[in-house]
Design an enzyme around this catalytic site. Structure first.
Site, mmCIF file in Angstrom:
data_model
loop_
_atom_site.group_PDB
_atom_site.id
_atom_site.type_symbol
_atom_site.label_atom_id
_atom_site.label_comp_id
_atom_site.label_asym_id
_atom_site.label_seq_id
_atom_site.Cartn_x
_atom_site.Cartn_y
_atom_site.Cartn_z
ATOM 1 N N GLY A 1 0.468 -1.416 0.755
ATOM 2 C CA GLY A 1 -0.005 0.015 -0.232
ATOM 3 C C GLY A 1 0.597 1.456 -0.288
ATOM 4 O O GLY A 1 1.993 0.998 0.029
ATOM 5 N N SER A 2 0.082 2.124 -0.377
ATOM 6 C CA SER A 2 1.205 3.720 -0.372
ATOM 7 C C SER A 2 1.141 4.077 0.559
ATOM 8 O O SER A 2 2.619 4.759 1.520
ATOM 9 C CB SER A 2 -0.084 4.748 -0.850
ATOM 10 N N THR A 3 1.565 3.412 2.279
ATOM 11 C CA THR A 3 2.146 3.910 3.222
ATOM 12 C C THR A 3 2.900 3.063 3.923
ATOM 13 O O THR A 3 4.534 2.916 4.046
ATOM 14 C CB THR A 3 2.023 3.278 5.024
ATOM 15 N N ALA B 1 -2.571 -0.134 7.002
ATOM 16 C CA ALA B 1 -4.146 -0.413 7.974
ATOM 17 C C ALA B 1 -5.256 0.642 6.510
ATOM 18 O O ALA B 1 -5.080 2.066 5.816
ATOM 19 C CB ALA B 1 -4.979 -0.716 8.802
ATOM 20 N N GLY C 1 -6.783 -4.572 3.333
ATOM 21 C CA GLY C 1 -7.152 -5.694 1.875
ATOM 22 C C GLY C 1 -8.070 -4.780 0.979
ATOM 23 O O GLY C 1 -8.196 -4.878 0.320
ATOM 24 N N GLY D 1 -6.914 -2.951 -1.121
ATOM 25 C CA GLY D 1 -5.465 -2.772 -1.388
ATOM 26 C C GLY D 1 -5.689 -4.211 -2.428
ATOM 27 O O GLY D 1 -4.383 -4.728 -3.109
ATOM 28 N N GLU E 1 -1.053 -11.017 3.115
ATOM 29 C CA GLU E 1 -0.924 -9.933 4.574
ATOM 30 C C GLU E 1 -1.084 -10.402 6.038
ATOM 31 O O GLU E 1 -0.235 -11.008 6.735
ATOM 32 C CB GLU E 1 -1.262 -8.393 4.481
ATOM 33 N N LYS F 1 -7.808 7.128 9.208
ATOM 34 C CA LYS F 1 -8.257 5.522 9.074
ATOM 35 C C LYS F 1 -8.160 5.516 10.698
ATOM 36 O O LYS F 1 -8.844 3.925 10.886
ATOM 37 C CB LYS F 1 -6.160 4.663 8.852
HETATM 38 C C1 5RP Z 1 -4.020 -3.750 1.498
HETATM 39 C C2 5RP Z 1 -4.197 -3.106 2.940
HETATM 40 C C3 5RP Z 1 -3.235 -1.788 2.931
HETATM 41 O O1 5RP Z 1 -1.961 -1.672 3.940
HETATM 42 C C4 5RP Z 1 -3.997 -0.790 3.324
HETATM 43 O O2 5RP Z 1 -4.817 -0.283 2.352
HETATM 44 C C5 5RP Z 1 -4.060 0.726 3.539
HETATM 45 O O3 5RP Z 1 -3.220 0.901 2.097
HETATM 46 P P1 5RP Z 1 -2.446 1.968 2.088
HETATM 47 O O4 5RP Z 1 -1.630 2.238 3.237
HETATM 48 O O5 5RP Z 1 -2.389 2.972 0.169
HETATM 49 O O6 5RP Z 1 -3.932 3.802 2.720
HETATM 50 O O7 5RP Z 1 -4.440 -3.764 3.468
HETATM 51 O O8 5RP Z 1 -4.297 -4.792 0.912
#
Ligand code: 5RP
Length: 252
Positions: free
Chosen positions: A46-48, A104, A116, A118, A124, A142
């Site tokens: 994911g982006s984080t 998350a 999920g 993403g 994961e 979040k």
């Molecule tokens: C991917 C995930 C990601 O950790 C979750 O969607 C958070 O994503 P982001 O950091 O882009 O907000 O669970 O399956």
């Protein structure tokens, strides 16, 4: 499949702004402070989590970390980690992971999670289940009062065979919470989104709280056709939240 994955990544952060991305980076860098040379590290998706993977690569390159072994939670993270020269392995070779770092989609006050959006929840969950310490990194958007409280999706990975049957059963299971079950599709093509494990994803949307999260997760797993769900109950050991007021480290 590559474009499907890109679409899903975008779906997980539809309203990402520069400021939000900066917060994600702050949380990620803080989490990487937990990484020590010699550790086996679960690398999130994911982006984080991307910021954490980049940072680990940077510290290895600078020699601040002498070595680590990374276990990626998706094909996308696998590629990213290789691009920054992180040595990689898998759960079969390293069944015990020292530390996993991942983002998350929702975090409740008890540090239960939805993950999920993403598209990578199965790998994961396997890798974070195997981790002695699971550090979650989020920006403050979040945080929710209760799981499902964002009104956004709680994903369930299902086998493609008769997915409509599985979606109907999932919706029925949470009828009292006003659940709507939708097949995740690729925005560009309308085709089903296919996970790294060649499965489909059913996104569940709730109007109310689903109550006991452990019971909800167990009930989902009892349905034939379900592979895994995005409720991560009692799995996080630390949650790092970056917000306008600074960074908060919440310990389980
Ligand atoms: C991917 C995930 C990601 O950790 C979750 O969607 C958070 O994503 P982001 O950091 O882009 O907000 O669970 O399956």
């Amino acid at each position: 499949i590559a474009s499907q994955k890109a679409a899903a990544q975008t779906m997980s952060s539809p309203s990402l702004t520069m400021a939000q991305d900066e917060l994600k980076k702050i949380a990620a860098y803080k989490a990487v402070e937990f990484v020590e040379s010699g550790m086996v590290v679960g690398l999130g998706t994911g982006s984080t989590a991307k910021h954490a993977v980049d940072r680990i690569g940077e510290l290895l390159q600078q020699g601040v970390l002498s070595t680590i072994v990374g276990i990626p939670t998706s094909m996308k993270t696998h590629e990213q980690a290789l691009s920054v020269n992180i040595p990689l392995s898998d759960l079969d070779t390293h069944p015990v992971i020292d530390l996993a770092i991942d983002g998350a989609d929702e975090v409740d006050p008890d540090l239960n999670l939805v993950k999920g959006r993403g598209g990578s929840l199965l790998r994961e969950k396997m890798i974070e289940f195997a981790s002695k310490k699971f550090v979650v990194i989020v920006d403050e958007s979040k945080l929710v009062d209760y799981i499902g409280g964002s009104g956004l999706a709680m994903p369930v990975e299902v086998v493609p065979f008769c997915w409509k049957f599985t979606a109907q059963r999932l919706q029925l299971l949470f009828e009292e919470a006003g659940c709507v079950a939708e097949l995740r599709t690729c925005p560009e093509t309308g085709d089903p989104f296919v996970t790294d494990n060649r499965n489909y994803t059913i996104d569940l949307f709730f109007k109310k709280s689903i109550g006991d999260l452990k019971a909800a997760g167990d009930a989902i797993l009892r349905l034939p056709g379900v592979v895994e769900h995005g409720l991560f109950v009692d799995m996080a050991t630390v949650v790092i939240v970056a917000g306008d007021g600074g960074v908060t480290v919440k310990n389980k």
